[in-house]
Write an enzyme that holds these catalytic residues in place. Structure first.
Site, PDB file in Angstrom:
ATOM      1  N   ARG A 164       0.752  -1.050   0.147  1.00  0.00           N
ATOM      2  CA  ARG A 164      -0.129   0.005  -0.033  1.00  0.00           C
ATOM      3  C   ARG A 164       0.904   1.420   0.037  1.00  0.00           C
ATOM      4  O   ARG A 164       2.128   1.202   0.435  1.00  0.00           O
ATOM      5  CB  ARG A 164      -0.939   0.123   1.328  1.00  0.00           C
ATOM      6  CG  ARG A 164      -1.912  -1.127   1.268  1.00  0.00           C
ATOM      7  CD  ARG A 164      -2.565  -1.171   2.612  1.00  0.00           C
ATOM      8  NE  ARG A 164      -3.474  -2.221   2.815  1.00  0.00           N
ATOM      9  CZ  ARG A 164      -3.196  -3.424   3.338  1.00  0.00           C
ATOM     10  NH1 ARG A 164      -1.736  -3.540   3.645  1.00  0.00           N
ATOM     11  NH2 ARG A 164      -4.189  -4.459   3.486  1.00  0.00           N
ATOM     12  N   LYS A 188      -1.564  -3.072   8.262  1.00  0.00           N
ATOM     13  CA  LYS A 188      -2.539  -2.328   8.969  1.00  0.00           C
ATOM     14  C   LYS A 188      -2.720  -3.027  10.406  1.00  0.00           C
ATOM     15  O   LYS A 188      -2.300  -4.292  10.447  1.00  0.00           O
ATOM     16  CB  LYS A 188      -3.990  -3.094   8.171  1.00  0.00           C
ATOM     17  CG  LYS A 188      -4.263  -1.928   6.981  1.00  0.00           C
ATOM     18  CD  LYS A 188      -5.645  -2.301   6.412  1.00  0.00           C
ATOM     19  CE  LYS A 188      -6.117  -1.378   5.286  1.00  0.00           C
ATOM     20  NZ  LYS A 188      -7.132  -1.413   4.678  1.00  0.00           N
ATOM     21  N   HIS A 259      -2.746   2.277  -5.735  1.00  0.00           N
ATOM     22  CA  HIS A 259      -3.439   1.046  -5.283  1.00  0.00           C
ATOM     23  C   HIS A 259      -3.957   0.289  -6.582  1.00  0.00           C
ATOM     24  O   HIS A 259      -3.978  -0.908  -6.593  1.00  0.00           O
ATOM     25  CB  HIS A 259      -4.827   1.465  -4.653  1.00  0.00           C
ATOM     26  CG  HIS A 259      -5.237   0.571  -3.604  1.00  0.00           C
ATOM     27  ND1 HIS A 259      -4.584   0.142  -2.368  1.00  0.00           N
ATOM     28  CD2 HIS A 259      -6.205  -0.562  -3.624  1.00  0.00           C
ATOM     29  CE1 HIS A 259      -5.285  -0.942  -1.753  1.00  0.00           C
ATOM     30  NE2 HIS A 259      -6.206  -1.156  -2.255  1.00  0.00           N
ATOM     31  N   ARG A 262      -1.001  -2.072  -6.889  1.00  0.00           N
ATOM     32  CA  ARG A 262      -1.171  -3.030  -5.894  1.00  0.00           C
ATOM     33  C   ARG A 262      -2.103  -4.083  -6.418  1.00  0.00           C
ATOM     34  O   ARG A 262      -1.713  -5.476  -6.589  1.00  0.00           O
ATOM     35  CB  ARG A 262      -1.765  -2.494  -4.693  1.00  0.00           C
ATOM     36  CG  ARG A 262      -1.933  -3.476  -3.736  1.00  0.00           C
ATOM     37  CD  ARG A 262      -2.413  -2.793  -2.422  1.00  0.00           C
ATOM     38  NE  ARG A 262      -3.169  -3.818  -1.212  1.00  0.00           N
ATOM     39  CZ  ARG A 262      -2.330  -4.526  -0.551  1.00  0.00           C
ATOM     40  NH1 ARG A 262      -1.053  -4.587  -0.276  1.00  0.00           N
ATOM     41  NH2 ARG A 262      -3.060  -5.200   0.367  1.00  0.00           N
ATOM     42  N   HIS A 285      -3.438  -9.225   3.391  1.00  0.00           N
ATOM     43  CA  HIS A 285      -4.721  -9.145   3.575  1.00  0.00           C
ATOM     44  C   HIS A 285      -5.184 -10.382   5.045  1.00  0.00           C
ATOM     45  O   HIS A 285      -4.602 -11.347   5.218  1.00  0.00           O
ATOM     46  CB  HIS A 285      -5.501 -10.181   2.562  1.00  0.00           C
ATOM     47  CG  HIS A 285      -5.465  -9.125   1.408  1.00  0.00           C
ATOM     48  ND1 HIS A 285      -5.580  -9.732   0.103  1.00  0.00           N
ATOM     49  CD2 HIS A 285      -5.527  -7.582   1.319  1.00  0.00           C
ATOM     50  CE1 HIS A 285      -5.781  -8.552  -0.887  1.00  0.00           C
ATOM     51  NE2 HIS A 285      -5.591  -7.438   0.084  1.00  0.00           N
ATOM     52  N   TYR A 294      -9.026 -11.204  -6.755  1.00  0.00           N
ATOM     53  CA  TYR A 294      -8.023 -11.325  -7.876  1.00  0.00           C
ATOM     54  C   TYR A 294      -8.195 -12.269  -8.858  1.00  0.00           C
ATOM     55  O   TYR A 294      -7.873 -12.345 -10.123  1.00  0.00           O
ATOM     56  CB  TYR A 294      -6.563 -11.002  -7.655  1.00  0.00           C
ATOM     57  CG  TYR A 294      -6.378  -9.773  -6.377  1.00  0.00           C
ATOM     58  CD1 TYR A 294      -6.499  -8.530  -7.222  1.00  0.00           C
ATOM     59  CD2 TYR A 294      -6.370  -9.665  -5.120  1.00  0.00           C
ATOM     60  CE1 TYR A 294      -6.192  -7.151  -6.534  1.00  0.00           C
ATOM     61  CE2 TYR A 294      -6.037  -8.460  -4.517  1.00  0.00           C
ATOM     62  CZ  TYR A 294      -6.224  -7.471  -4.937  1.00  0.00           C
ATOM     63  OH  TYR A 294      -6.032  -6.150  -4.565  1.00  0.00           O
TER      64      TYR A 294
END
Length: 313
Positions: A164, A188, A259, A262, A285, A294
């Protein structure tokens, strides 16, 4: 950090106090970024303000009917399904926290349904477009411009790692293991992961550190890997503007920001044979269902190629 001071001033004292406690929970216990905390608080404050207008004075009085009324109001105001779904999700997290911590007798949001979002496939670059993007930036940086060298390193790292933009600009020099070609990323929730990168990205980073960074570095640079024109840590907005500008120079390429690179990295990994679990780990994730998007992107691209190439498609 109080993200919604105007909302808190309108709330009953007990609601405002709980909202402040929830903010501390998000910051200190969940380790969320300032942006995420602000978004959660804004969504929850909006629901609490609606509850106040219905005559409620405390979070204990909030029930499923209150929450459904709030969602209905959002929809009548023309909010998109994606926005309504996001706000409902944020409030469900809040009501779960209320019940778990004894601030409410039950979890009012446990049965709250929100409109299903129409899943849209993210735009991704073709391999040749990604190659041309970086090749053009490399050619422009041949004059030795430090900002040009930095841009090449940024593009190579974004495409090679799928990190990110916030993770990228937060990197320090010591986060990059140049011998093993691995970068240590703080994602995150302050979760750390290691992401490998290839030889082209390694060369771009080496050249930036050797020839570009020393020309921009100042006392304000600290350990930051990527620097802005004035020597401080590069701002995410600068990176976004650069990616949009560079992609505009690639014929036929979709307009996207970091993004999008990404998404592109993840799609190309899967198309190249990587398994979902590996891509999940690389992207950071928490849920495999997020990574599975994806596979739909790859299937869609395969279908498009089939329609274009097969005489009886």
């Amino acid at each position: 950090m109080t993200a919604t001071p105007s909302s808190e001033e309108l709330l009953p004292e007990s609601m405002a106090r709980v909202l402040g406690e929830y903010e501390r929970h998000l910051v200190n216990e969940r380790n969320l970024s300032e942006h995420s905390v602000r978004a959660y608080l804004g969504d929850v404050a909006g629901m609490l303000e609606h509850a106040r207008r219905l005559g409620l004075d405390s979070v204990e009085e909030i029930d499923l009917r209150t929450l459904r009324s709030w969602l209905a109001q959002l929809q009548t105001r023309g909010r998109s399904r994606a926005t309504v779904a996001r706000r409902a999700s944020a409030v469900r997290v809040f009501t779960t926290w209320l019940a778990r911590t004894g601030r409410a007798p039950t979890d009012a949001g446990a049965l709250l349904l929100s409109p299903k979002q129409a899943k849209t496939l993210p735009a991704v670059l073709r391999v040749e477009e990604a190659t041309e993007l970086i090749a053009a930036a490399t050619e422009q940086a041949a004059d030795g411009s430090p900002v040009g060298l930095r841009d090449v390193a940024v593009l190579e790292l974004l495409y090679a790692t799928g990190v990110r933009v916030g993770e990228l600009v937060g990197l320090d020099v010591d986060d990059v293991d140049r011998d093993r070609r691995v970068v240590r990323v703080l994602g995150k929730g302050r979760k750390e992961r290691s992401v490998p990168f290839g030889l082209p990205a390694a060369r771009a980073v080496e050249q930036w550190l050797r020839e570009g960074r020393p020309l921009l570095a100042t006392e304000a640079s600290g350990p930051a890997l990527l620097l802005g024109a004035r020597g401080g840590r590069v701002d995410p907005r600068v990176v976004r503007e650069m990616v949009h500008r560079r992609l505009a120079e690639v014929p036929g390429a979709p307009d996207m920001g970091p993004h999008g690179l990404r998404h592109t990295a993840a799609t190309h990994l899967l198309e190249g044979g990587a398994d979902l679990r590996t891509v999940q780990e690389l992207l950071g994730h928490s849920s495999l269902s997020t990574t599975q998007l994806y596979t739909h992107v790859s299937t869609d691209r395969l279908r498009q190629a089939y329609r274009q190439a097969h005489p009886r498609a």
